[in-house]
Design an enzyme around this catalytic site. Structure first.
Site, PDB file in Angstrom:
ATOM      1  CG  HIS A  14      -1.829   1.254   1.312  1.00 36.55           C
ATOM      2  ND1 HIS A  14      -3.326   0.700   1.453  1.00 36.55           N
ATOM      3  CD2 HIS A  14      -1.719   2.542   1.118  1.00 36.55           C
ATOM      4  CE1 HIS A  14      -3.765   2.016   1.664  1.00 36.55           C
ATOM      5  NE2 HIS A  14      -2.937   2.909   1.166  1.00 36.55           N
ATOM      6  CG  HIS A  16      -0.941   7.274  -1.223  1.00 36.45           C
ATOM      7  ND1 HIS A  16      -2.138   7.303  -1.775  1.00 36.45           N
ATOM      8  CD2 HIS A  16      -0.936   6.213   0.004  1.00 36.45           C
ATOM      9  CE1 HIS A  16      -3.172   6.705  -0.960  1.00 36.45           C
ATOM     10  NE2 HIS A  16      -2.228   6.118   0.107  1.00 36.45           N
ATOM     11  CE  LYS A 100      -7.804   2.160  -0.881  1.00 36.52           C
ATOM     12  NZ  LYS A 100      -6.618   2.707  -0.267  1.00 36.52           N
ATOM     13  CG  HIS A 141      -9.934   4.473   3.290  1.00 32.73           C
ATOM     14  ND1 HIS A 141      -8.745   5.112   3.490  1.00 32.73           N
ATOM     15  CD2 HIS A 141     -10.802   4.852   4.144  1.00 32.73           C
ATOM     16  CE1 HIS A 141      -8.971   5.611   4.607  1.00 32.73           C
ATOM     17  NE2 HIS A 141     -10.170   5.898   4.781  1.00 32.73           N
ATOM     18  CG  HIS A 179      -5.128   2.185   5.706  1.00 29.66           C
ATOM     19  ND1 HIS A 179      -6.239   2.010   5.660  1.00 29.66           N
ATOM     20  CD2 HIS A 179      -5.160   2.977   4.555  1.00 29.66           C
ATOM     21  CE1 HIS A 179      -6.788   3.128   4.901  1.00 29.66           C
ATOM     22  NE2 HIS A 179      -6.405   3.354   4.240  1.00 29.66           N
ATOM     23  CG  ASP A 252      -1.830   5.023   3.972  1.00 32.94           C
ATOM     24  OD1 ASP A 252      -1.638   5.161   2.996  1.00 32.94           O
ATOM     25  OD2 ASP A 252      -2.497   5.440   4.847  1.00 32.94           O
TER      26      ASP A 252
HETATM   27  N1  LIG Z   1      -3.832   7.680   4.569  1.00 37.19           N
HETATM   28  C1  LIG Z   1      -3.855   8.851   4.377  1.00 37.19           C
HETATM   29  O1  LIG Z   1      -4.186   9.710   5.434  1.00 37.19           O
HETATM   30  N2  LIG Z   1      -3.988   9.587   3.357  1.00 37.19           N
HETATM   31  C2  LIG Z   1      -3.872   9.013   2.134  1.00 37.19           C
HETATM   32  C3  LIG Z   1      -4.958   8.360   1.543  1.00 37.19           C
HETATM   33  C4  LIG Z   1      -5.362   7.067   2.221  1.00 37.19           C
HETATM   34  O2  LIG Z   1      -4.650   6.038   2.168  1.00 37.19           O
HETATM   35  O3  LIG Z   1      -6.657   7.181   2.952  1.00 37.19           O
HETATM   36  C5  LIG Z   1      -3.409   9.995   1.105  1.00 37.19           C
HETATM   37  O4  LIG Z   1      -3.417   9.798  -0.172  1.00 37.19           O
HETATM   38  O5  LIG Z   1      -2.925  11.063   1.413  1.00 37.19           O
HETATM   39 ZN   LIG Z   2      -3.267   5.342   1.622  1.00 35.87          ZN
HETATM   40 ZN   LIG Z   3      -6.812   4.701   2.905  1.00 41.01          ZN
END
Ligand SMILES: NC(=O)N[C@@H](CC(=O)O)C(=O)O
Ligand SMILES: [Zn+2]
Ligand SMILES: [Zn+2]
Length: 349
Positions: A14, A16, A100, A141, A179, A252
């Site tokens: 997971h 970003h 997702k 999520h 998460h 995450d």
């Molecule tokens: N985890 C977070 O607080 N933020 C994530 C989005 C997500 O995974 O929910 C993001 O893209 O910033």
């Molecule tokens: Zn995330």
């Molecule tokens: Zn998330």
């Protein structure tokens, strides 16, 4: 005391990576440790089609440092409009490893998410059935968005209202609760059938809401789902170190520029990629369970996804080092979680 730890190279299930000039930092940072990563599709606009994902994958590959061995595993953003044909196209193209599900409005860039969770088994029935047929997992999520539900209860309510039912209705669909942050989620996933798994972040293992709120509000600890009370942290630590193959590593890591975090209304997301595996090692050491780290970080994820385990290794040593105060991020700066602090595990290769 263990001084050195060699494990099969881990993957991040997971992550970003964002886009554009952020990729130079985010991809290098992930590729330092992880062989593969499930890349989240919540860009603006979101990654909705196979073409979007393939173009994004090419931008990631172009930003990968020379000599780095890193494979982005692409995902599509599930919307009210995602069709079975899009799933079959994803299966045929081969590079899309999951879809997702964001409840619309639940988190960062989730506006295009699914609007009617109560009827998802109906409105998106054929799409979810196509995913089950193709062996493509649904990543969730898991938080409700109702304004009347307390932010600390949103994960638990999501499980009770929607997830239990979804798991029953699609018994062959692989579902990953992303998460997880509560004892309720640990219990739900533990007792669910084998096609249901969960990722756990390093920050939810190491911290609870006191770390974010006692002695001053620390915006870099703010993420969604929000850090919970200590008893939930304890349940996550026990799940991660249990050896149960349903639980695996997903950082995450979610960078936002400094000014978007340190603001009157700060964004949700912790940037943990610069020290992710090191922080997991700290958590497992806390639990006297360093012998369980390899399975959690490097075996359970690929096994769940039906992908081969990595063959190379990484090595951590017990050695103090300091995380930078700030990291260049395009024309801006990003503050990593625990900026300026001393960490006790160091990745050496
Ligand atoms: N985890 C977070 O607080 N933020 C994530 C989005 C997500 O995974 O929910 C993001 O893209 O910033
Ligand atoms: Zn995330
Ligand atoms: Zn998330």
């Amino acid at each position: 005391m263990t001084q050195q730890l060699t494990l099969t190279r881990p993957d991040d299930w997971h992550l970003h990576l964002r886009d554009g000039d952020a990729l130079a930092e985010t991809v290098a940072s992930a590729a330092r440790t992880f062989a593969r990563a499930i890349v989240m599709p919540n860009l603006r606009p979101p990654v909705v089609t196979v073409e979007d994902a393939t173009a994004y994958q090419q931008r990631i590959t172009a930003a990968t440092p020379q000599g780095a061995d890193f494979e982005p595993l692409m995902t599509l953003y599930l919307t009210d409009q995602t069709t079975p044909e899009m799933i079959y196209a994803a299966k045929a193209r081969g590079n899309i490893k999951a879809l997702k599900l964001y409840p619309a409005g639940a988190t960062t860039n989730s506006d295009s998410g699914v609007t009617d969770l109560a009827h998802i088994h109906d409105t998106l029935h054929d799409t979810l059935a196509a995913m089950a047929e193709c062996g493509i997992p649904l990543l969730v999520h898991g938080e409700v968005t109702d304004p009347d539900i307390d932010i600390f209860d949103r994960e638990k309510v999501f499980i009770d209202r929607y997830l239990r039912d979804l798991v029953k209705r699609f018994p062959t669909l692989k579902i990953v609760m992303e998460h997880i942050t509560t004892a309720d989620a640990v219990e739900f996933v533990t007792n669910a059938p084998a096609n249901v798994g969960a990722t756990i972040t390093a920050h939810h293992l190491l911290f609870n809401r006191n770390d974010m709120l006692v002695g001053g509000i620390r915006p870099h600890y703010f993420c969604l789902p929000i850090l919970k009370r200590n008893s939930h942290q304890q349940a996550l630590l026990e799940a991660a170190t249990s050896g149960n193959p349903k639980f695996f590593l997903g950082t995450d890591s979610a960078p936002h520029v400094k000014d978007a975090k340190e603001a009157a209304c700060g964004c949700a997301g912790c940037y943990t990629a610069p020290a992710a595996l090191e922080m997991y090692a700290e958590a497992f050491e806390m639990m006297n369970a360093l012998d369980k780290l390899e399975a959690f970080a490097s075996h359970h994820g690929p096994d769940f996804y039906g992908l081969p385990r990595n063959t190379k290794t990484v090595t951590l040593t017990k050695e103090d080092w300091q995380l930078p105060e700030s990291i260049a991020y395009g024309d801006d700066q990003v503050i990593p979680l625990r900026a300026g602090e001393t960490l006790t595990w160091r990745l050496v290769r």
